[in-house]
Enzyme design. Structure first.
Site, PDB file in Angstrom:
ATOM      1  N   GLU A  88       0.832  -1.210   0.000  1.00  0.00           N
ATOM      2  CA  GLU A  88       0.000   0.000   0.000  1.00  0.00           C
ATOM      3  C   GLU A  88       0.864   1.257   0.000  1.00  0.00           C
ATOM      4  O   GLU A  88       0.749   2.106   0.893  1.00  0.00           O
ATOM      5  CB  GLU A  88      -0.897   0.011   1.241  1.00  0.00           C
ATOM      6  CG  GLU A  88      -1.806  -1.197   1.396  1.00  0.00           C
ATOM      7  CD  GLU A  88      -2.558  -1.192   2.733  1.00  0.00           C
ATOM      8  OE1 GLU A  88      -2.295  -0.318   3.584  1.00  0.00           O
ATOM      9  OE2 GLU A  88      -3.403  -2.082   2.922  1.00  0.00           O
ATOM     10  N   ARG A 143       3.251   7.721  -0.322  1.00  0.00           N
ATOM     11  CA  ARG A 143       4.237   8.799  -0.445  1.00  0.00           C
ATOM     12  C   ARG A 143       5.358   8.487  -1.450  1.00  0.00           C
ATOM     13  O   ARG A 143       5.750   9.352  -2.230  1.00  0.00           O
ATOM     14  CB  ARG A 143       4.842   9.043   0.941  1.00  0.00           C
ATOM     15  CG  ARG A 143       5.737  10.243   1.018  1.00  0.00           C
ATOM     16  CD  ARG A 143       6.452  10.308   2.375  1.00  0.00           C
ATOM     17  NE  ARG A 143       5.668   9.959   3.515  1.00  0.00           N
ATOM     18  CZ  ARG A 143       5.048  10.832   4.329  1.00  0.00           C
ATOM     19  NH1 ARG A 143       5.165  12.113   4.101  1.00  0.00           N
ATOM     20  NH2 ARG A 143       4.352  10.405   5.362  1.00  0.00           N
ATOM     21  N   TYR A 203       3.277  19.021  11.106  1.00  0.00           N
ATOM     22  CA  TYR A 203       4.362  18.121  11.534  1.00  0.00           C
ATOM     23  C   TYR A 203       5.713  18.814  11.627  1.00  0.00           C
ATOM     24  O   TYR A 203       6.723  18.146  11.868  1.00  0.00           O
ATOM     25  CB  TYR A 203       4.540  16.964  10.533  1.00  0.00           C
ATOM     26  CG  TYR A 203       3.270  16.285  10.081  1.00  0.00           C
ATOM     27  CD1 TYR A 203       2.490  15.547  10.974  1.00  0.00           C
ATOM     28  CD2 TYR A 203       2.865  16.344   8.756  1.00  0.00           C
ATOM     29  CE1 TYR A 203       1.334  14.912  10.537  1.00  0.00           C
ATOM     30  CE2 TYR A 203       1.712  15.708   8.320  1.00  0.00           C
ATOM     31  CZ  TYR A 203       0.955  15.003   9.223  1.00  0.00           C
ATOM     32  OH  TYR A 203      -0.187  14.363   8.798  1.00  0.00           O
ATOM     33  N   CYS A 231      -4.756  33.621   8.986  1.00  0.00           N
ATOM     34  CA  CYS A 231      -4.585  34.378  10.224  1.00  0.00           C
ATOM     35  C   CYS A 231      -4.180  33.471  11.375  1.00  0.00           C
ATOM     36  O   CYS A 231      -4.940  33.279  12.341  1.00  0.00           O
ATOM     37  CB  CYS A 231      -5.877  35.120  10.535  1.00  0.00           C
ATOM     38  SG  CYS A 231      -6.210  36.303   9.242  1.00  0.00           S
ATOM     39  N   GLU A 232      -3.025  32.871  11.278  1.00  0.00           N
ATOM     40  CA  GLU A 232      -2.475  32.034  12.345  1.00  0.00           C
ATOM     41  C   GLU A 232      -0.960  32.124  12.265  1.00  0.00           C
ATOM     42  O   GLU A 232      -0.397  32.066  11.169  1.00  0.00           O
ATOM     43  CB  GLU A 232      -2.840  30.555  12.144  1.00  0.00           C
ATOM     44  CG  GLU A 232      -4.298  30.262  12.153  1.00  0.00           C
ATOM     45  CD  GLU A 232      -4.666  29.036  12.972  1.00  0.00           C
ATOM     46  OE1 GLU A 232      -3.834  28.542  13.758  1.00  0.00           O
ATOM     47  OE2 GLU A 232      -5.809  28.596  12.812  1.00  0.00           O
ATOM     48  N   TYR A 240       0.060  13.831   0.387  1.00  0.00           N
ATOM     49  CA  TYR A 240      -0.573  14.478   1.540  1.00  0.00           C
ATOM     50  C   TYR A 240      -0.516  16.005   1.408  1.00  0.00           C
ATOM     51  O   TYR A 240      -0.393  16.716   2.397  1.00  0.00           O
ATOM     52  CB  TYR A 240       0.071  14.006   2.858  1.00  0.00           C
ATOM     53  CG  TYR A 240       0.098  12.493   2.953  1.00  0.00           C
ATOM     54  CD1 TYR A 240      -1.068  11.781   3.193  1.00  0.00           C
ATOM     55  CD2 TYR A 240       1.277  11.770   2.764  1.00  0.00           C
ATOM     56  CE1 TYR A 240      -1.060  10.386   3.246  1.00  0.00           C
ATOM     57  CE2 TYR A 240       1.302  10.387   2.812  1.00  0.00           C
ATOM     58  CZ  TYR A 240       0.131   9.703   3.050  1.00  0.00           C
ATOM     59  OH  TYR A 240       0.145   8.331   3.095  1.00  0.00           O
TER      60      TYR A 240
HETATM   61  N1  LLP Z   1      -1.727   2.031   4.370  1.00  0.00           N
HETATM   62  C1  LLP Z   1      -2.325   2.512   5.469  1.00  0.00           C
HETATM   63  C2  LLP Z   1      -3.248   1.660   6.207  1.00  0.00           C
HETATM   64  C3  LLP Z   1      -2.034   3.818   5.901  1.00  0.00           C
HETATM   65  O1  LLP Z   1      -2.616   4.287   7.005  1.00  0.00           O
HETATM   66  C4  LLP Z   1      -1.144   4.623   5.161  1.00  0.00           C
HETATM   67  C5  LLP Z   1      -0.833   5.984   5.572  1.00  0.00           C
HETATM   68  C6  LLP Z   1      -0.560   4.075   3.995  1.00  0.00           C
HETATM   69  C7  LLP Z   1      -0.876   2.775   3.637  1.00  0.00           C
HETATM   70  C8  LLP Z   1       0.379   4.851   3.116  1.00  0.00           C
HETATM   71  O2  LLP Z   1       1.535   5.216   3.764  1.00  0.00           O
HETATM   72  P1  LLP Z   1       2.743   5.883   2.957  1.00  0.00           P
HETATM   73  O3  LLP Z   1       3.262   4.846   1.988  1.00  0.00           O
HETATM   74  O4  LLP Z   1       2.210   7.056   2.239  1.00  0.00           O
HETATM   75  O5  LLP Z   1       3.699   6.238   4.001  1.00  0.00           O
HETATM   76  N2  LLP Z   1      -0.355  12.908   6.498  1.00  0.00           N
HETATM   77  C9  LLP Z   1       0.924  12.338   6.842  1.00  0.00           C
HETATM   78  C10 LLP Z   1       1.014  10.874   6.495  1.00  0.00           C
HETATM   79  C11 LLP Z   1      -0.100  10.036   7.080  1.00  0.00           C
HETATM   80  C12 LLP Z   1      -0.034   8.606   6.680  1.00  0.00           C
HETATM   81  C13 LLP Z   1      -1.262   7.881   7.072  1.00  0.00           C
HETATM   82  N3  LLP Z   1      -1.324   6.522   6.631  1.00  0.00           N
HETATM   83  C14 LLP Z   1       2.037  13.151   6.191  1.00  0.00           C
HETATM   84  O6  LLP Z   1       1.740  14.139   5.511  1.00  0.00           O
HETATM   85  O7  LLP Z   1       3.206  12.852   6.394  1.00  0.00           O
END
Ligand code: LLP
Length: 412
Positions: free
Chosen positions: A272, A275, A314, A340-341, A369
């Site tokens: 899955e 990023r 973050y 405005c923050e 994201y």
């Molecule tokens: N699978 C599940 C169940 C997940 O919860 C996530 C990400 C992924 C796959 C994908 O993960 P990746 O390969 O993208 O790392 N908003 C945050 C990242 C939150 C990730 C949430 N879950 C940011 O901007 O860094």
């Protein structure tokens, strides 16, 4: 590798002059490179030699044009809501390549998943299992299930995006999972299909992935001993990218480390990634409105924390490059938005291109994201999304209008 580059000191997406896009549609906008998306998807997918499905994590970047591109490359989707399921289906993703994760699926969402005949539900609690059994029984169908197990492994990433520790809300503690599987196996409308786990995001080392895979593998053999067979092993996403000076493993190293552990497992692997595929395939283009010298230099741009939340949320770093490189040099200061923050910044106390009004800036590594976490805060219409493709570009999501801001509102 990505296809954002300078040609004669002008920043291009593939062969498109970014100034031309700004001239045509205004700023700010997200800009993705089709060649980069394709290259990243294929590099990831082809790194695995065992039977597998690459289910792109829709939450990272959910525009249907991009999901459709991945579908055309054989990709599936990891979804976490009915809305993401709707998008994935509209984009032409094969329902048999859709896995549904998330701790809080409503009964309506479970029904939508069953109606759509998705590959499996990654169930995260015993109560969710019972709700799924109930809905499936009402519909007279079988629900394909895997449990998301929580292996209690430290992914060594930002606390907000760590998910595989016992203290995180995700999954079923691996020590309690056998009981959950036995319960599931006894339910009339549940078919056990797999085991899943996802330990966090932006991981820059393979060892937490390997550690959790080892725990999950041991668990699968325990399951097999009790007569519960597993068809799919879903290892989630989480592979990190380079934002500043990180050195994450490349997909081939990640795949090799996982496959070394998988030798005697007879399962189809599900991955899955989010990023790693889209992060460095997208940028946010913004225009400098004003500059001012207060306690430090502030460069005020037309994109804010509502457009790109990651720096505020973050403390994430995103490099900033000038679209026109005039040899203007660099300076230290803050790049801030119109919200405005005080927390509304895209870059804080970092070096950035010395800029003046009307300069265009490229906020790098914003493909994951970025748009998906944007909001209408301060009643700011969400920005356009554009796909660069060779010498052309396509607006794949129009900029919102003021009318769209109040669509659905009513004065009683
Ligand atoms: N699978 C599940 C169940 C997940 O919860 C996530 C990400 C992924 C796959 C994908 O993960 P990746 O390969 O993208 O790392 N908003 C945050 C990242 C939150 C990730 C949430 N879950 C940011 O901007 O860094």
């Amino acid at each position: 590798m990505n296809h954002f580059n300078y040609q004669d000191n002008i920043f291009h997406c593939e062969d498109v002059d970014i100034r031309e896009i700004a001239k045509e549609i205004g700023t700010p906008f997200y800009l993705y490179s089709k060649a980069t998306l394709t290259h990243h998807f294929k590099t990831f997918d082809q790194a695995f030699s065992v039977p597998h499905i690459t289910c792109f994590a829709t939450k990272a970047c959910s525009n249907i044009a991009i999901l459709n591109l991945f579908a055309s490359l054989g990709g599936g989707a990891d979804i976490v809501s009915g809305g993401e399921l709707f998008r994935a289906l509209k984009a032409g993703i094969d329902p048999q390549k859709i896995v549904y994760s998330g701790v809080g699926k409503s009964r309506d969402e479970l029904r939508f998943g069953l109606e759509s005949q998705i590959l499996m539900f990654n169930v995260e609690s015993q109560q969710e299992l019972l709700a799924l059994q109930d809905v499936a029984a009402e519909m007279g169908v079988q629900a394909p299930v895997s449990f998301r197990v929580n292996p209690d492994v430290d992914p060594k990433t930002h606390a907000y995006i760590s998910t595989g520790l016992a203290k995180n809300k995700f999954g079923i503690p691996i020590g309690d999972a056998l009981e959950a599987y036995q319960q599931a196996a006894a339910l009339a409308n549940i078919t056990v299909q797999g085991v899943s786990c996802h330990i966090g995001s932006q991981l820059t080392d393979v060892s937490p992935f390997v550690e959790s895979l080892q725990k999950v593998k041991n668990f699968i053999s325990t399951l097999q001993h009790t007569g519960i067979a597993i068809k799919y092993l879903d290892l989630g996403g989480g592979l990190g990218i380079n934002y500043e000076d990180e050195e994450p493993p490349v997909p081939a190293q990640y795949a090799q480390a996982l496959e070394a552990e998988l030798k005697d497992l007879d399962c189809t692997l599900i991955l899955e990634p989010g990023r790693v595929i889209v992060g460095n395939a997208g940028i946010l283009v913004t225009k400098v409105l004003y500059t001012k010298q207060g306690g430090k230099k502030f460069t005020i741009v037309d994109a804010g924390m509502n457009d790109l939340a990651r720096p505020s949320l973050y403390g994430a770093y995103h490099a900033i490059l000038p679209v026109e490189d005039r040899g203007q040099g660099i300076e230290t200061g803050d790049v801030v938005g119109p919200i405005c923050e005080t927390g509304d910044f895209l870059s804080r106390d970092k070096t950035m291109p010395a800029s003046q009004s009307d300069d265009l800036l490229a906020i790098m590594s914003a493909g994951a994201y970025g748009f998906t976490m944007s909001s209408n805060y301060n009643s700011r219409p969400r920005v356009a999304e554009v796909l660069g493709d060779g010498e052309t570009f396509h607006v794949i999501r129009q900029r919102e209008t003021y009318e769209m801001l109040i669509a659905g509102e009513k004065i009683p």
